[in-house]
Design a protein around this motif. Structure first.
Motif, short mmCIF file in Angstrom:
data_model
loop_
_atom_site.label_atom_id
_atom_site.label_comp_id
_atom_site.label_asym_id
_atom_site.label_seq_id
_atom_site.Cartn_x
_atom_site.Cartn_y
_atom_site.Cartn_z
N ILE A 76 -14.94 -0.41 -6.83
CA ILE A 76 -16.37 -0.33 -7.17
C ILE A 76 -16.55 0.74 -8.23
N ARG A 77 -16.91 0.31 -9.43
CA ARG A 77 -17.07 1.18 -10.60
C ARG A 77 -15.76 1.91 -10.93
N GLY A 78 -14.64 1.23 -10.72
CA GLY A 78 -13.37 1.84 -11.02
C GLY A 78 -12.26 0.81 -10.98
N SER A 79 -11.03 1.31 -10.89
CA SER A 79 -9.86 0.43 -10.80
C SER A 79 -8.74 1.19 -10.12
N GLY A 80 -7.73 0.47 -9.70
CA GLY A 80 -6.56 1.11 -9.14
C GLY A 80 -5.75 1.81 -10.22
N ARG A 81 -5.00 2.80 -9.82
CA ARG A 81 -4.14 3.52 -10.75
C ARG A 81 -2.98 2.62 -11.18
N THR A 82 -2.29 3.00 -12.24
CA THR A 82 -1.23 2.13 -12.78
C THR A 82 0.06 2.88 -13.07
N ASP A 83 0.27 4.00 -12.39
CA ASP A 83 1.39 4.87 -12.77
C ASP A 83 2.56 4.84 -11.81
N PHE A 84 2.61 3.88 -10.85
CA PHE A 84 3.80 3.74 -10.01
C PHE A 84 3.86 2.32 -9.48
N HIS A 122 0.82 -1.21 0.00
CA HIS A 122 0.00 0.00 0.00
C HIS A 122 0.86 1.26 0.00
N ALA A 123 0.34 2.30 -0.65
CA ALA A 123 1.04 3.58 -0.71
C ALA A 123 0.37 4.66 0.12
N ASP A 124 -0.78 4.36 0.72
CA ASP A 124 -1.52 5.40 1.44
C ASP A 124 -1.69 5.12 2.92
N HIS A 125 -1.20 4.00 3.41
CA HIS A 125 -1.22 3.71 4.84
C HIS A 125 -0.21 2.61 5.12
N VAL A 126 0.17 2.51 6.39
CA VAL A 126 1.09 1.47 6.83
C VAL A 126 0.29 0.29 7.36
N THR A 127 0.66 -0.91 6.95
CA THR A 127 -0.04 -2.10 7.39
C THR A 127 0.13 -2.34 8.89
N GLY A 128 -0.87 -2.99 9.49
CA GLY A 128 -0.78 -3.39 10.89
C GLY A 128 -0.27 -4.81 11.06
N ALA A 129 0.24 -5.42 9.99
CA ALA A 129 0.62 -6.84 10.04
C ALA A 129 1.68 -7.11 11.10
N TRP A 130 2.72 -6.30 11.15
CA TRP A 130 3.82 -6.57 12.09
C TRP A 130 3.37 -6.45 13.53
N ILE A 131 2.64 -5.39 13.84
CA ILE A 131 2.26 -5.17 15.23
C ILE A 131 1.25 -6.23 15.68
N LEU A 158 -4.65 9.75 -16.80
CA LEU A 158 -5.31 10.17 -15.56
C LEU A 158 -4.58 11.34 -14.90
N HIS A 159 -3.24 11.30 -14.89
CA HIS A 159 -2.42 12.38 -14.32
C HIS A 159 -2.81 12.69 -12.87
N LEU A 160 -2.85 11.66 -12.04
CA LEU A 160 -3.22 11.82 -10.64
C LEU A 160 -2.02 12.23 -9.79
N PRO A 161 -2.24 13.02 -8.73
CA PRO A 161 -1.15 13.30 -7.80
C PRO A 161 -0.81 12.04 -7.02
N HIS A 162 0.43 11.90 -6.58
CA HIS A 162 0.81 10.73 -5.80
C HIS A 162 0.17 10.78 -4.41
N PRO A 163 -0.10 9.62 -3.83
CA PRO A 163 -0.67 9.59 -2.47
C PRO A 163 0.20 10.37 -1.49
N LYS A 164 -0.44 11.05 -0.55
CA LYS A 164 0.29 11.90 0.40
C LYS A 164 1.24 11.11 1.27
N GLN A 165 0.90 9.87 1.60
CA GLN A 165 1.70 9.07 2.52
C GLN A 165 2.69 8.14 1.82
N ILE A 166 2.86 8.28 0.51
CA ILE A 166 3.63 7.29 -0.23
C ILE A 166 5.07 7.17 0.26
#
Length: 357
Positions: free
Chosen positions: A137-145, A60-69, A210-218
């Motif tokens: 839902i009615r979309g898809s993930g971005r593909t630019d990184f 994920h590029a927008d949050h940190v996983t809780g898997a380790w903790i 699409l030219h989307l800005p990168h996620p803030k937390q990337i």
């Protein structure tokens, strides 16, 4: 019977999914969020489930996983795509693998395109699938990184997801409009990027522009997730506050049992939020308890010392639960609710002032 819960993190608009087997009580979590790990742990405890795996649909590029903790708390195994490049996982998954929990299992399908290491998890009876950011839902993930590729994503969706039974429910990792679930039939017909007669060339042209800005937390999220969510400070854990023996609830508050409160009663503030007639009524009150009715608490919050923990009390534990939330919102983080209220306190034989015997 399958136990299923869809959980939400409002900060990143991330869905976390809990699936459990009611017979063995084994469970898995899909796409956890670090800041919500305590919530997830509380739900597992209340449902009496044993966490065996945390599963990632992708890095994920927008949050940190809780898997380790969560692994530190439960000894659960971290599972990610072999193609993800992540370090520190217990299982590296490829097409066709199975994640078993009791008598149920999830089948692993490789669905690259949003990133190079995306996975979709399909329940054993093909009644539901967890698509990550591959199909939204009615979309898809971005593909630019992160090795994204619109051609790969188109093929992933059409060969691995939309070939599932039409009634199969699809659960994404994110939604930014409050939508919660879709189906294969709906997306085949209505998805404006991937449904109907839209071809691979059409989709690739759409995504490339699409030219989307990168996620803030990337810059924070991706490096952390490549280590399965392990923080730089490895001492981070889900341990409870040390001033008393407390339990964190799925409702989002700390609770203290009557016996634990009696053990620390001289070190904490006891806040009774009933009405005056109840405070002096048949149930009595705990020695030293300060009376501030719930309806007055917000405007009288400064009467409570901030340097000492505070335990809220009412008749049954309901009003005092709300009082605990008010205290937390006012910055008094060392606040807890007396589980069961005065009814439980008296039933367990703890001393009261006033009241009737």
């Amino acid at each position: 019977m399958l136990i299923f819960r869809q959980l939400f993190d409002p900060q990143s608009s991330t869905y976390t999914y809990l699936l459990g087997d009611s017979f063995s009580r084994e469970a898995v979590l899909v796409d956890t969020v670090f800041e919500q790990a305590r919530r997830d742990a509380a739900l597992l405890g209340e449902l009496e489930l044993r966490l065996t795996h945390t599963l990632e649909t992708h890095i994920h590029a927008d949050h940190v996983t809780g898997a380790w903790i969560l692994k530190q708390q439960f000894g659960s195994r971290i599972a990610v795509a072999e193609a993800s490049g992540a370090e520190g996982a217990d299982r590296y998954l490829v097409q066709g693998d199975r994640i078993e929990f009791g008598k149920r299992h999830l089948q692993v399908r490789a669905t690259p395109g949003h990133t190079g290491g995306c996975l979709t998890y399909v329940l054993d009876d093909e009644s539901m699938a967890f698509t990550g950011d591959c199909l939204l839902i009615r979309g898809s993930g971005r593909t630019d990184f992160q090795q994204g590729d619109p051609h790969a994503l188109y093929r992933s969706v059409h060969t691995q997801i939309l070939t599932l039974p039409q009634a199969c429910l699809l659960y994404p990792a994110h939604d930014y409009r409050g939508l919660t679930v879709t189906s294969v039939a709906e997306e085949r017909r209505f998805n404006p990027r991937l449904g109907g007669e839209i071809g691979e060339t059409d989709f690739a042209g759409y995504m490339d522009n699409l030219h989307l800005p990168h996620p803030k937390q990337i810059d924070v999220a991706v490096p952390a997730n490549l280590k399965c969510g392990q923080p730089k400070d490895s001492d981070v854990s889900l341990t409870a506050p040390t001033w008393a023996s407390l339990t964190y609830t799925f409702a989002g508050i700390w609770e203290i049992q009557p016996q634990a409160l009696e053990e620390v009663a001289d070190k904490v503030q006891i806040l009774d939020v009933r009405e005056p007639l109840e405070y002096s009524g048949p149930l009595g009150h705990i020695r030293g308890a300060k009376l501030i009715p719930l309806g007055q608490l917000a405007r009288r919050i400064e009467e409570i010392a901030r340097e000492r923990p505070v335990v809220s009390v009412c008749r049954s534990g309901a009003r005092s639960a709300q009082a605990t939330i008010i205290l937390q919102q006012a910055g008094l983080q060392n606040a807890a609710n007396l589980s069961g209220g005065m009814l439980r306190w008296r039933a367990d034989g703890h001393p009261v002032e006033g009241g009737t015997s």
